[in-house]
Design an enzyme around this catalytic site. Structure first.
Site, PDB file in Angstrom:
ATOM      1  N   SER A  52       0.810  -1.220   0.000  1.00 55.73           N
ATOM      2  CA  SER A  52       0.000   0.000   0.000  1.00 55.73           C
ATOM      3  C   SER A  52       0.843   1.270   0.000  1.00 55.73           C
ATOM      4  O   SER A  52       0.313   2.359  -0.202  1.00 55.73           O
ATOM      5  CB  SER A  52      -0.926   0.009   1.222  1.00 55.73           C
ATOM      6  OG  SER A  52      -0.168   0.048   2.419  1.00 55.73           O
ATOM      7  N   LYS A  67      -6.156   4.896   7.966  1.00 52.39           N
ATOM      8  CA  LYS A  67      -4.986   5.643   7.477  1.00 52.39           C
ATOM      9  C   LYS A  67      -5.280   7.138   7.406  1.00 52.39           C
ATOM     10  O   LYS A  67      -4.467   7.976   7.818  1.00 52.39           O
ATOM     11  CB  LYS A  67      -4.576   5.105   6.109  1.00 52.39           C
ATOM     12  CG  LYS A  67      -3.995   3.699   6.158  1.00 52.39           C
ATOM     13  CD  LYS A  67      -3.682   3.179   4.767  1.00 52.39           C
ATOM     14  CE  LYS A  67      -3.070   1.785   4.841  1.00 52.39           C
ATOM     15  NZ  LYS A  67      -2.767   1.232   3.503  1.00 52.39           N
TER      16      LYS A  67
END
Length: 811
Positions: free
Chosen positions: A658, A701
């Protein structure tokens, strides 16, 4: 020539940052007004699999139930099977009986459902009657008189023989003398036994005659003595026959009466005949020893005389209750297949058929047995015993000692019992696939997979159905009802737990726990119902209890111990976002990623991988960057680049791809020497064509970087770049949404690396024109020019031939 201009993405509108629950189509005040819904809601595939596995009768079609939270599935599956089991025929009763021929091999007997307790009680009553009837029969005048006749007959025969011998000896002046060592014969004179001296003074002819007479009498004495044991054996046989006759007369009618209730059960009738025969054959065990008669089985009798006729009722199920549904929480070997217990008697451990105890397989036989797969696998020998029982279709009681052959002690060997049931294992998907791959016998015994969905699509009337599910859970846990806003808040939380705005989690255990905690806070405030504020408080407290590590991580950043900038710009430096999960709690953490470049042989060095801190997926993401660089910039010659990438201040393992887009931005920034904005953080993976791909944990996040920015002060320029494909997953906290709506924070959807690069640099990225070049001043042109400079510098060092020779090697 100038190519088309790449425009930077725009921040997401408030409506796209979260999908809030809409219950306008459902009229209710509180969940008390809503009807119940099946806990198997939206699990059509799993329900069909369970129905199929439960109905098919062929061997091996047992079920393995998998889901994200298998612990929360057992109650729903158990309820489903119990409904089915109520209409199923009850299984047979099973009892263990003493084996009179081989006591160490108890006999298993099958009885119709519900008949076991009656048989056990009837035999128990028979034993009580025997304890009274037998002593009374042997104490009766008739028995004593007949016994006396037998004893007197033996005594008279013995006395008559000795008397005749005595009279013959007396007539010959010979005395028959009994000594402690037996009988002896001696000469007499005038009624007195001669001393040896006087006998030696007799004439020789007289002495010879006396010797001859004594020898003849000795032979007759020996004949009599040899006859005595024969006569005694006859006496004992007569006494045994008398005892058997007396026993038959005493117990015969009792056993005949007992047969009447079980006339339809030939096996029971046969056992009663065995009891009769054993009683008659072993009458000496039940009467006081008389006349020196000894216990025929010695003093160390393992089973008490009358206990041998007891019935060990192993399992029973009353008629009308249907098939059993058993859940074994501790599936050890003995808890599965049963055990043989021991008792201490005079310092010695002994056992008998009455100490055979059933296991879960016995209790569930004819129905369903629910087991946790991980628990079975972690118990020694349990998994092997379970498979062996399924393969043989019988339950054989075994112990770990027997399997390991640690002792050679003779123990019981009970008859195995036929096995016919459905095993339902619960486990994680990973465990199912591991067993399928590593255990060759697994697919033979567990042919039906019931795969529960983790979430349901949030469309049509899914929210309305979920509201009814919340009502069902509240009633099942006997909680206060929830008002409309509280239900909507729970539905929103379900979407957040699913990690997808378009889904609602089906992990009902987590939702049930949330309701319990919300009621706690409602009661603290004295509220009769659960409100939205109570749900919010419960969520906040759940996070607070688990957030110590998150707070320490954020504190390290805010104190500049872990270096993360939220303002300014820098070359070759970017804020990447990662997710940590500890104890079921997930939180986002920003991390500085840096890149350095120099002339080289086309090698992109992943420092995390070089020091063995990078996982394989992360390493794959870095290697993809090399493919992107080669595909975009190495059109005519190999790239002459030496680059290094690292997660700064990372002291643990790094995995996942990611951060690959962030690493690519940092790498391109270092090559172009164009600074990147530090008030933005980036997440998203990238492919070799520069497309930004979806990642997990997007909400955590974003919130992780938002919390750092808010603590330092929101400037209005801060934000997060996420893959465009992840927009549909957004279920952000309300404070993040408010900040975005007020323009103090932003979330940018990015579809390609060029879009993200335009936003991060504030410069045009550039695309190749018809002439195959990038426009002057664009980021791509700067990168390409820098790579050309590296190639020229490298050629000047190693020469053209060396460059071709070393083009694919690391220098």
């Amino acid at each position: 020539m100038t190519g088309p201009v790449m425009e930077a993405p725009q921040p997401l509108e408030r409506e796209r940052l979260a999908l809030r629950c809409d219950l306008s189509g459902l009229a209710f005040g509180t969940t008390a007004d809503l009807s119940d819904v099946d806990l198997m809601v939206a699990q059509d595939r799993a329900s069909a699999a369970i129905d199929f596995g439960a109905e098919v009768s062929a061997p091996g079609f047992n079920l393995f139930v998998v889901g994200a939270s298998p612990d929360s599935l057992d109650e729903a599956v158990k309820a489903l099977l119990e409904d089915r089991a109520r209409s199923a025929p009850p299984p047979s009763d099973w009892v263990y009986l003493n084996n009179f021929a081989e006591p160490h091999k108890p006999i298993a007997m099958e009885l119709p459902p519900g008949r076991g307790p009656g048989f056990r009680d009837a035999m128990r009553a028979l034993v009580q009657d025997l304890k009274v009837a037998l002593p009374a029969a042997f104490e009766s005048d008739d028995y004593q008189a007949r016994r006396t006749v037998i004893e007197q007959a033996f005594s008279q025969k013995q006395e008559a023989a000795f008397k005749a011998l005595q009279e013959e000896a007396t007539a010959a002046d010979i005395a028959v003398i009994r000594t402690p060592f037996g009988f002896t014969l001696a000469p007499m004179k005038d009624g007195q036994v001669l001393r040896p001296e006087a006998f030696n003074e007799l004439p020789e002819a007289t002495r010879n005659r006396v010797h001859e007479t004594i020898q003849g009498l000795e032979k007759k004495l020996e004949a009599i003595l040899r006859s005595v044991p024969v006569w005694d054996k006859q006496r004992r046989m007569d006494l045994r026959k008398l005892g058997q006759e007396t026993t038959e007369n005493a117990v015969g009618h009792l056993i005949d009466e007992l047969k009447a209730p079980f006339a339809d059960l030939p096996k029971v009738l046969g056992h009663l005949e065995h009891v009769r025969t054993d009683l008659v054959d072993n009458v000496g065990l039940f009467i006081p020893q008389q006349g020196g008669e000894e216990n025929q089985e010695g003093d160390a009798v393992v089973v008490a005389p009358f206990d041998r006729y007891e019935v060990n009722l192993l399992v029973t199920r009353p008629e009308g209750e249907g098939a059993p549904v058993v859940q074994e929480l501790h599936p050890s070997l003995s808890n599965l297949v049963g055990r043989i217990e021991h008792v201490s008697r005079q310092g010695v451990l002994i056992t008998d058929f009455r100490l055979i105890k059933p296991g879960a397989l016995h209790r569930a036989n004819g129905g369903y047995l629910l087991l946790d797969a991980r628990s079975v696998l972690t118990e020694p020998f349990a998994w092997t015993a379970l498979k062996r029982g399924l393969k043989a279709q019988q339950i054989r009681i075994e112990s770990a000692v027997d399997l390991l052959s640690l002792t050679s002690t003779i123990s019981l060997e009970p008859d195995p019992i036929p096995l016919g049931l459905k095993i339902v294992l619960f486990g994680e998907r990973r465990l199912y696939y591991l067993l399928a791959a590593l255990d060759p016998e697994f697919r033979e015994h567990f042919k039906v997979l019931a795969d529960f969905d983790d979430a349901v699509d949030r469309k049509d009337d899914a929210e309305v159905t979920y509201a009814r599910l919340v009502a069902t859970l509240a009633r099942a846990k006997q909680l206060a009802p929830l008002d409309r806003d509280a239900v909507a808040r729970v539905v929103d939380r379900a979407a957040r737990l699913a990690g997808d705005a378009a889904k609602l989690t089906l992990a009902v255990e987590k939702i049930g726990d949330l309701l319990v905690e919300a009621e706690y806070w409602a009661k603290k405030d004295g509220a009769p119902i659960i409100r939205a504020a109570d749900v919010d408080r419960a969520i906040a407290e759940q996070i607070r209890r688990a957030s110590r590590i998150r707070e320490r991580s954020q504190e390290a950043i805010l104190r500049d111990i872990a270096l993360v900038d939220t303002s300014g710009s820098a070359v070759g430096q970017i804020n990447g976002l990662s997710v940590l999960e500890l104890g079921g709690f997930m939180f986002g953490r920003p991390t500085r990623i840096t890149a350095r470049v120099s002339p080289g042989a086309g090698k992109v060095v992943d420092i995390e991988r070089e020091v063995e801190l990078g996982g394989p997926i992360h390493s794959k993401g870095v290697l993809i960057l090399s493919g992107f660089l080669s595909g975009r910039y190495a059109l005519e010659a190999p790239i002459s680049l030496q680059a290094s990438l690292v997660f700064e201040q990372s002291y643990g393992g790094v995995d996942g791809d990611s951060a690959s887009s962030a690493e690519l931005y940092a790498l391109l920034s270092a090559l172009a020497e164009v600074p990147l904005r530090q008030d933005l953080a980036v997440t998203g993976s990238v492919n070799q064509h520069g497309t930004v791909q979806a990642i997990g944990g997007v909400n955590e996040k974003i919130e992780g970087f938002f919390d750092i920015c808010r603590a330092r002060g929101l400037t209005g320029s801060q934000g997060v770049l996420i893959p465009e494909a992840n927009v549909q997953h957004l279920m952000l906290r309300e404070d993040v949404i408010e900040a975005c709506a007020e323009g103090r924070f932003a979330v940018y959807p990015v579809a390609t690396v060029d879009q993200g690069l335009a936003l991060m640099t504030g410069s045009p990225v550039g695309e190749r024109g018809p002439d195959g070049t990038f426009a002057e001043g664009t980021v791509n042109r700067l990168v390409e020019d820098r790579l050309a400079t590296f190639a020229k510098a490298r050629r000047s060092v190693v020469g053209e031939a060396g460059a071709r020779e070393l083009g694919g090697r690391v220098t």
